[in-house]
Structures are given as C-alpha cells and as structure tokens.
Write a protein that holds these residues in place. Structure first.
Motif, PDB file in Angstrom:
ATOM      1  N   TRP A  32       0.817  -1.207   0.000  1.00 32.17           N
ATOM      2  CA  TRP A  32       0.000   0.000   0.000  1.00 32.17           C
ATOM      3  C   TRP A  32       0.855   1.265   0.000  1.00 32.17           C
ATOM      4  O   TRP A  32       0.452   2.290  -0.542  1.00 32.17           O
ATOM      5  CB  TRP A  32      -0.972  -0.031   1.174  1.00 32.17           C
ATOM      6  N   ALA A  54     -10.182   1.938  -0.974  1.00 32.11           N
ATOM      7  CA  ALA A  54      -9.269   0.807  -1.171  1.00 32.11           C
ATOM      8  C   ALA A  54     -10.078  -0.421  -1.561  1.00 32.11           C
ATOM      9  O   ALA A  54     -11.029  -0.796  -0.867  1.00 32.11           O
ATOM     10  CB  ALA A  54      -8.485   0.541   0.113  1.00 32.11           C
ATOM     11  N   SER A 102      -9.560  -4.500  -2.758  1.00 36.02           N
ATOM     12  CA  SER A 102      -8.573  -5.574  -2.801  1.00 36.02           C
ATOM     13  C   SER A 102      -9.298  -6.908  -2.861  1.00 36.02           C
ATOM     14  O   SER A 102     -10.165  -7.186  -2.027  1.00 36.02           O
ATOM     15  CB  SER A 102      -7.678  -5.514  -1.560  1.00 36.02           C
ATOM     16  N   PHE A 107      -5.124  -4.148   3.682  1.00 30.77           N
ATOM     17  CA  PHE A 107      -5.312  -2.715   3.894  1.00 30.77           C
ATOM     18  C   PHE A 107      -5.700  -2.425   5.335  1.00 30.77           C
ATOM     19  O   PHE A 107      -5.265  -1.418   5.915  1.00 30.77           O
ATOM     20  CB  PHE A 107      -6.384  -2.163   2.954  1.00 30.77           C
ATOM     21  N   VAL A 124      -1.658   4.418   6.220  1.00 31.62           N
ATOM     22  CA  VAL A 124      -2.026   4.896   4.891  1.00 31.62           C
ATOM     23  C   VAL A 124      -2.748   6.239   4.981  1.00 31.62           C
ATOM     24  O   VAL A 124      -2.426   7.192   4.263  1.00 31.62           O
ATOM     25  CB  VAL A 124      -2.918   3.867   4.171  1.00 31.62           C
ATOM     26  N   HIS A 146      -5.266  -5.023  -6.435  1.00 29.72           N
ATOM     27  CA  HIS A 146      -5.546  -4.021  -5.414  1.00 29.72           C
ATOM     28  C   HIS A 146      -5.589  -2.652  -6.093  1.00 29.72           C
ATOM     29  O   HIS A 146      -4.817  -2.386  -7.020  1.00 29.72           O
ATOM     30  CB  HIS A 146      -4.466  -4.018  -4.333  1.00 29.72           C
ATOM     31  N   LEU A 187      -6.185   1.723  -5.220  1.00 30.47           N
ATOM     32  CA  LEU A 187      -6.384   2.825  -4.287  1.00 30.47           C
ATOM     33  C   LEU A 187      -6.803   4.039  -5.105  1.00 30.47           C
ATOM     34  O   LEU A 187      -6.046   4.511  -5.958  1.00 30.47           O
ATOM     35  CB  LEU A 187      -5.104   3.132  -3.514  1.00 30.47           C
TER      36      LEU A 187
END
Length: 390
Positions: free
Chosen positions: A246, A276, A278, A284, A291, A326, A328
């Motif tokens: 991440w 997020a 995943s 996460f 993060v 994944h 973001l």
C-alpha cells in the motif's frame, strides 16, 4: 474533448446522463467496465446501474449520432433503452451557446431542486483544441459551479501523463525515454477506472440483505464537499496485481499531485476520500492508519477539519477482475483547481477584451451578462479557495 458536464448523476434513484462526444466516449468505457461479463458482478450490485427490466439507467444525448451508434454496437446488445438515446444530425461547432450541457444541468436543478448532481467534467488540453475553448471552459465551469453539487474534474494534460506512466509500467517493450502513443480511448479508460473506484457499490453502504442502495455518489459528496461553495474534486488512482504494497500505491497516487501554484503558494485539501479495493485481501486493514496519515500529509489537509480523511474499503476489485489485484482511488477537494481557473479566466479575459469570436455567441442568444456572471463566479471560487487557511 471539450470541457463539458460529461456525465451527471442524481438521486434517489440514480440517472446516468451522458452529454456530447466527450461524455458518450467516456460513457462507452464506463459501461464496458460495468457490463464486463468477466467481472463476476453480483446481482445485488446491479441496482445503481440497471432498471428492473434490465435496461441501463442511462440517458445518452449528442447532437451527432456517430459516437452513440458506436456505443450501441460495442456495449452488450439490448441494454440501452432506445427512447433514452437522444440524437441530432449536426454538430454544435464547439460553441457553448449552441450546446446542451449547461442548459440541461440548469434544467435538472430547476426540475429537481432537492436532488443531487455530481458532474464528471473533462478540461481540454492547454495547448489548445479549439479557438473557442477558453470561452467554453469559462462558461461551462461557471454553470457547473452554480448548478452542480460536486464536480469530478479531470484535465486532459494530466490524464495523458498518468496514462502514459501506466503504460510504461505495464509494457516492457516501451523504452523509458520513449513517449508512447496514447489514444483518447486509453485516457477515457483511466477516467472510467477512477469512477469505478469511487462509485462502484461498497459493502458498507449495502442493506442487511447485501443489496446495493446506490449511495456511493451521495456519500462521496458528503465526504469531500463540506463547504457548498467549494466543489471541484481532484481524483487519482493506482492499481497493482500480486502482493499488496500500500505504501507503493500511495506513492504512485501522490506522484503527480500538484504541490504548489506557479507563484509558490502551497496547495491544500479541505477533505480527502480514499477508496481501497482488494480482491479477498485484508492487508489494507492492517496498514489503514498509516495509509490515511500519509495521505493526510501528502494532500496537506487543512487544520480546521477535525476529520479530513474518510476511508471506504471493499474486498472486491471491479477495476481489475479475475486477478489478485488491489486499487487505491483518492478523491480530494483540492485547491489546485485555482491553477486551472486562473488560466481559463486570464485567457478568456484577453479574448473578451479584444471582442474575439463574440459574434458566434451573440448569434445563439448568449449575452454580455452571461460572460460577466461567468467571470464573477470563477473569481469568487478562486477567492474562496485562496482564503481557506491551511
């Protein structure tokens, strides 16, 4: 692509409105992603996008038929309602006064004053796409400021750079010092991916029976538009397959984030939303606090907002289905919009004082008052963003 209110959404049931060439080209990529049979969409996730009869909850409007006809051919047959395809036979000459987008946005607001309008807007290349683009941008942005509740603003220049960087990272054959060819389709795919990252159903907004209520666009507005006069939103996204790192995704997201204006003033965010996604991976959750702290620092969140960073998590990555992947996606109410507004205002002012091309706008009913209101509106927006303390 001209700057236009490309796609708009309102509630409570969501209507996806695509306007003009840009809006419908973007819509093509959006619906290809949302109707991808390999994505294993859950039936419970269909509500925000489909009506009960299986047709898409989409209105497609264009003054020329070419793009919408292509969209009909490339998206799964039968999902568009024929009566929702509104076509003309001649273009609008890249002229705001002769177009539809701003007027439809105003009409929707008048007809549904309590509804929400979230606009997806694409700004043209600064190098120039039309001699009228500065006027069109000025008038479009001011109308959106008045009638929309939030504006997901993408810049062709920054999207081009972002798409080129992604291509270099995924294509070994492209040399580091070579500029890859980037098509409008590739750029629209990136924007559609960002939209899916933000707006595809999230588990936390589903009912107890796991049915999606389609609340994502309206919860996004609640999260990132705390001040109703500041509604321009900056969006970036990073995706990765394999093991989730991440920190690496954060670095990729913030790499192109504008840090300061041309005069050296640092940019800031009033609020940030991180989404997020995943595939079956709770990594996460293990690094969530770290993060969010890094995003808060990178986006320079204002000190007066006690909870500047919101976070949504989902254990399915619609952006890259079929792989252990994944993503973001970060959406921020970011003061870098001042850079665009200053550029547009200055260029339009020079043309306006020289009376350049104004006869094309008077011809279709535009008046001097429209321009003066547009200049005043954008000046007010810049003042609001500039006056918020960091």
């Amino acid at each position: 692509m001209q700057l236009t209110d490309c796609m708009q959404f309102r509630t409570m049931s969501a209507v996806w409105l695509q306007l003009g060439q840009c809006g419908n080209q973007l819509g093509l990529e959006w619906w290809q992603l949302l109707t991808n049979e390999n994505a294993a969409h859950q039936e419970s996730d269909r509500y925000p996008f489909f009506a009960r009869d299986g047709k898409l909850s989409a209105l497609c409007v264009d003054s020329e038929p070419k793009v919408i006809r292509k969209l009909q051919k490339q998206i799964k047959k039968g999902v568009f309602r024929d009566s929702n395809l509104i076509l003309g036979q001649s273009g609008r000459g890249n002229n705001w006064a002769y177009g539809l987008g701003a007027r439809l946005c105003e009409a929707i607001r008048d007809e549904y004053p309590l509804g929400y309008i979230l606009s997806v807007t694409v700004a043209p290349h600064q190098a120039g796409e039309s001699p009228l683009q500065h006027y069109n941008s000025l008038l479009s942005l001011s109308w959106l400021q008045r009638y929309a509740d939030g504006i997901l603003l993408f810049h062709n220049d920054s999207v081009l750079k972002r798409t080129a960087a992604l291509l270099r990272n995924t294509t070994a054959a492209v040399a580091a010092d070579t500029q890859p060819h980037i098509s409008f389709s590739s750029m629209n795919t990136y924007i559609a991916s960002c939209l899916a990252g933000l707006l595809y159903p999230i588990n936390m907004f589903k009912t107890g029976s796991r049915i999606s209520m389609g609340m994502e666009p309206w919860e996004l507005l609640r999260s990132v538009c705390p001040n109703p006069t500041m509604k321009f939103l900056y969006t970036a996204q990073a995706c990765k397959r394999g093991t989730a790192f991440w920190d690496s995704l954060i670095s990729s997201v913030v790499h192109t984030l504008p840090r300061e204006s041309a005069s050296g003033q640092p940019h800031f965010s009033t609020s940030v939303l991180a989404v997020a996604r995943s595939n079956q991976d709770n990594s996460f959750l293990l690094s969530q606090n770290s993060v969010l702290l890094k995003l808060k620092q990178a986006y320079r969140c204002v000190t007066w907002n006690p909870f500047p960073v919101d976070c949504w998590i989902d254990f399915k990555n619609i952006i890259d289905p079929g792989h252990h992947s994944h993503s973001l996606t970060v959406c921020a109410n970011h003061s870098s919009v001042i850079d665009l507004l200053e550029w547009v205002t200055e260029k339009a002012q020079v043309m306006y004082k020289a009376h350049a091309y104004l006869h094309w706008y008077w011809k279709y009913g535009c008046e001097e008052e429209d321009f003066q209101q547009a200049f005043d509106t954008l000046q007010s927006v810049m003042k609001d963003y500039s006056s918020v303390e960091h």
